[in-house]
Design a protein around this motif. Structure first.
Motif, PDB file in Angstrom:
ATOM      1  N   ARG A 259       0.801  -1.224   0.000  1.00  0.00           N
ATOM      2  CA  ARG A 259       0.000   0.000   0.000  1.00  0.00           C
ATOM      3  C   ARG A 259       0.836   1.278   0.000  1.00  0.00           C
ATOM      4  N   ARG A 260       2.132   1.172  -0.205  1.00  0.00           N
ATOM      5  CA  ARG A 260       3.023   2.331  -0.108  1.00  0.00           C
ATOM      6  C   ARG A 260       3.078   3.143  -1.394  1.00  0.00           C
ATOM      7  N   GLY A 261       1.934   3.649  -1.830  1.00  0.00           N
ATOM      8  CA  GLY A 261       1.885   4.487  -3.020  1.00  0.00           C
ATOM      9  C   GLY A 261       1.033   3.864  -4.118  1.00  0.00           C
ATOM     10  N   LEU A 262       0.578   4.714  -5.012  1.00  0.00           N
ATOM     11  CA  LEU A 262      -0.326   4.281  -6.070  1.00  0.00           C
ATOM     12  C   LEU A 262       0.316   3.275  -7.010  1.00  0.00           C
ATOM     13  N   TRP A 263       1.579   3.490  -7.383  1.00  0.00           N
ATOM     14  CA  TRP A 263       2.241   2.554  -8.301  1.00  0.00           C
ATOM     15  C   TRP A 263       2.426   1.185  -7.661  1.00  0.00           C
ATOM     16  N   ARG A 264       2.777   1.165  -6.386  1.00  0.00           N
ATOM     17  CA  ARG A 264       2.950  -0.129  -5.704  1.00  0.00           C
ATOM     18  C   ARG A 264       1.618  -0.848  -5.545  1.00  0.00           C
ATOM     19  N   ARG A 265       0.565  -0.065  -5.277  1.00  0.00           N
ATOM     20  CA  ARG A 265      -0.772  -0.670  -5.223  1.00  0.00           C
ATOM     21  C   ARG A 265      -1.120  -1.271  -6.584  1.00  0.00           C
ATOM     22  N   GLY A 266      -0.868  -0.513  -7.641  1.00  0.00           N
ATOM     23  CA  GLY A 266      -1.145  -1.004  -8.991  1.00  0.00           C
ATOM     24  C   GLY A 266      -0.383  -2.282  -9.298  1.00  0.00           C
ATOM     25  N   TRP A 267       0.871  -2.324  -8.857  1.00  0.00           N
ATOM     26  CA  TRP A 267       1.684  -3.529  -9.056  1.00  0.00           C
ATOM     27  C   TRP A 267       1.073  -4.704  -8.285  1.00  0.00           C
ATOM     28  N   SER A 268       0.658  -4.463  -7.046  1.00  0.00           N
ATOM     29  CA  SER A 268       0.030  -5.514  -6.242  1.00  0.00           C
ATOM     30  C   SER A 268      -1.266  -5.994  -6.885  1.00  0.00           C
ATOM     31  N   TRP A 269      -2.067  -5.039  -7.361  1.00  0.00           N
ATOM     32  CA  TRP A 269      -3.319  -5.400  -8.024  1.00  0.00           C
ATOM     33  C   TRP A 269      -3.048  -6.266  -9.252  1.00  0.00           C
ATOM     34  N   SER A 270      -2.026  -5.899 -10.030  1.00  0.00           N
ATOM     35  CA  SER A 270      -1.686  -6.662 -11.232  1.00  0.00           C
ATOM     36  C   SER A 270      -1.209  -8.063 -10.882  1.00  0.00           C
ATOM     37  N   ALA A 271      -0.365  -8.177  -9.855  1.00  0.00           N
ATOM     38  CA  ALA A 271       0.115  -9.493  -9.433  1.00  0.00           C
ATOM     39  C   ALA A 271      -1.050 -10.374  -9.003  1.00  0.00           C
ATOM     40  N   PHE A 272      -1.976  -9.807  -8.257  1.00  0.00           N
ATOM     41  CA  PHE A 272      -3.152 -10.556  -7.806  1.00  0.00           C
ATOM     42  C   PHE A 272      -3.992 -10.980  -9.004  1.00  0.00           C
ATOM     43  N   PHE A 273      -4.213 -10.063  -9.940  1.00  0.00           N
ATOM     44  CA  PHE A 273      -5.004 -10.356 -11.134  1.00  0.00           C
ATOM     45  C   PHE A 273      -4.414 -11.538 -11.903  1.00  0.00           C
ATOM     46  N   PHE A 274      -3.111 -11.501 -12.175  1.00  0.00           N
ATOM     47  CA  PHE A 274      -2.499 -12.558 -12.978  1.00  0.00           C
ATOM     48  C   PHE A 274      -2.454 -13.893 -12.239  1.00  0.00           C
ATOM     49  N   ARG A 275      -2.290 -13.863 -10.923  1.00  0.00           N
ATOM     50  CA  ARG A 275      -2.344 -15.115 -10.166  1.00  0.00           C
ATOM     51  C   ARG A 275      -3.757 -15.703 -10.224  1.00  0.00           C
ATOM     52  N   ALA A 276      -4.765 -14.850 -10.060  1.00  0.00           N
ATOM     53  CA  ALA A 276      -6.150 -15.314 -10.128  1.00  0.00           C
ATOM     54  C   ALA A 276      -6.482 -15.841 -11.520  1.00  0.00           C
ATOM     55  N   LEU A 277      -5.989 -15.179 -12.537  1.00  0.00           N
ATOM     56  CA  LEU A 277      -6.225 -15.626 -13.908  1.00  0.00           C
ATOM     57  C   LEU A 277      -5.598 -16.999 -14.134  1.00  0.00           C
ATOM     58  N   ARG A 278      -4.377 -17.182 -13.660  1.00  0.00           N
ATOM     59  CA  ARG A 278      -3.693 -18.480 -13.783  1.00  0.00           C
ATOM     60  C   ARG A 278      -4.485 -19.577 -13.086  1.00  0.00           C
ATOM     61  N   GLU A 279      -4.917 -19.312 -11.845  1.00  0.00           N
ATOM     62  CA  GLU A 279      -5.682 -20.317 -11.101  1.00  0.00           C
ATOM     63  C   GLU A 279      -7.020 -20.623 -11.771  1.00  0.00           C
ATOM     64  N   THR A 280      -7.629 -19.594 -12.350  1.00  0.00           N
ATOM     65  CA  THR A 280      -8.900 -19.791 -13.047  1.00  0.00           C
ATOM     66  C   THR A 280      -8.728 -20.712 -14.240  1.00  0.00           C
ATOM     67  N   PHE A 281      -7.675 -20.510 -15.017  1.00  0.00           N
ATOM     68  CA  PHE A 281      -7.465 -21.351 -16.186  1.00  0.00           C
ATOM     69  C   PHE A 281      -6.992 -22.751 -15.815  1.00  0.00           C
ATOM     70  N   ARG A 282      -6.586 -22.947 -14.583  1.00  0.00           N
ATOM     71  CA  ARG A 282      -6.251 -24.286 -14.084  1.00  0.00           C
ATOM     72  C   ARG A 282      -7.482 -24.997 -13.524  1.00  0.00           C
ATOM     73  N   SER A 283      -8.530 -24.245 -13.265  1.00  0.00           N
ATOM     74  CA  SER A 283      -9.734 -24.823 -12.664  1.00  0.00           C
ATOM     75  C   SER A 283     -10.589 -25.521 -13.718  1.00  0.00           C
ATOM     76  N   ASP A 284     -11.526 -26.301 -13.244  1.00  0.00           N
ATOM     77  CA  ASP A 284     -12.501 -26.948 -14.112  1.00  0.00           C
ATOM     78  C   ASP A 284     -13.442 -25.878 -14.665  1.00  0.00           C
ATOM     79  N   ARG A 285     -13.792 -25.972 -15.922  1.00  0.00           N
ATOM     80  CA  ARG A 285     -14.690 -24.990 -16.542  1.00  0.00           C
ATOM     81  C   ARG A 285     -16.061 -24.960 -15.882  1.00  0.00           C
ATOM     82  N   ASP A 286     -16.437 -26.027 -15.225  1.00  0.00           N
ATOM     83  CA  ASP A 286     -17.741 -26.083 -14.561  1.00  0.00           C
ATOM     84  C   ASP A 286     -17.734 -25.406 -13.191  1.00  0.00           C
ATOM     85  N   THR A 287     -16.560 -25.022 -12.728  1.00  0.00           N
ATOM     86  CA  THR A 287     -16.454 -24.321 -11.451  1.00  0.00           C
ATOM     87  C   THR A 287     -17.016 -22.916 -11.610  1.00  0.00           C
ATOM     88  N   VAL A 288     -17.953 -22.551 -10.743  1.00  0.00           N
ATOM     89  CA  VAL A 288     -18.492 -21.191 -10.754  1.00  0.00           C
ATOM     90  C   VAL A 288     -17.572 -20.328  -9.908  1.00  0.00           C
TER      91      VAL A 288
END
Length: 147
Positions: A19-48
């Motif tokens: 949380r130490r500044g807008l750019w660092r927050r943006g970096w954290s948000w991006s890291a979270f987004f890409f990790r979630a995207l990776r996990e989503t594509f590893r999940s079963d398509r029937d998973t809601v």
């Protein structure tokens, strides 16, 4: 869609949030987004998917999964972005970023099976900001202090 689909809810931890500044927050948000995207594509398509609105553009994971995999998702909206950043003076109300973000919100909410909000006021704001086609439901997160 019934709420029984959440009986086997599995939560995944995210990366640390800097949380130490807008750019660092943006970096954290991006890291979270890409990790979630990776996990989503590893999940079963029937998973809601149940996706929360923080980090701010995390709900895009659901939209991507829906478009490219036909996967269903729901969104739990805690904060209405870009409105939060506009009110903080970080971006312009009518600027390109805010307009694109609102455009994308309409598509994310419109494809979601259910859009949960935490109160009637937020539900009304969400509907006013482009969520008219969404199945919006209010779920109170407050404790009953009289109980």
């Amino acid at each position: 869609m019934s709420l029984e689909m959440f009986e086997s809810l599995r939560m995944l931890p995210g990366p640390d949030y800097d949380r130490r500044g807008l750019w660092r927050r943006g970096w954290s948000w991006s890291a979270f987004f890409f990790r979630a995207l990776r996990e989503t594509f590893r999940s079963d398509r029937d998973t809601v998917l149940l996706i929360v609105s923080n980090p701010p553009f995390l709900s895009a994971v659901g939209w991507v999964a829906s478009v490219f995999r036909g996967q269903k998702y729901c969104v739990l909206v805690y904060d209405l972005y870009p409105g939060v950043l506009v009110r903080l003076g970080r971006i312009a109300e009518k600027g390109l970023i805010a307009r694109l973000w609102r455009f994308f919100n309409r598509h994310v909410w419109g494809r979601a099976e259910i859009v949960f909000t935490i109160g009637d006021y937020m539900a009304e704001n969400l509907l006013n900001q482009g969520g008219q086609g969404a199945d919006v439901r209010v779920v109170s997160v407050w404790a009953d202090v009289d109980f």
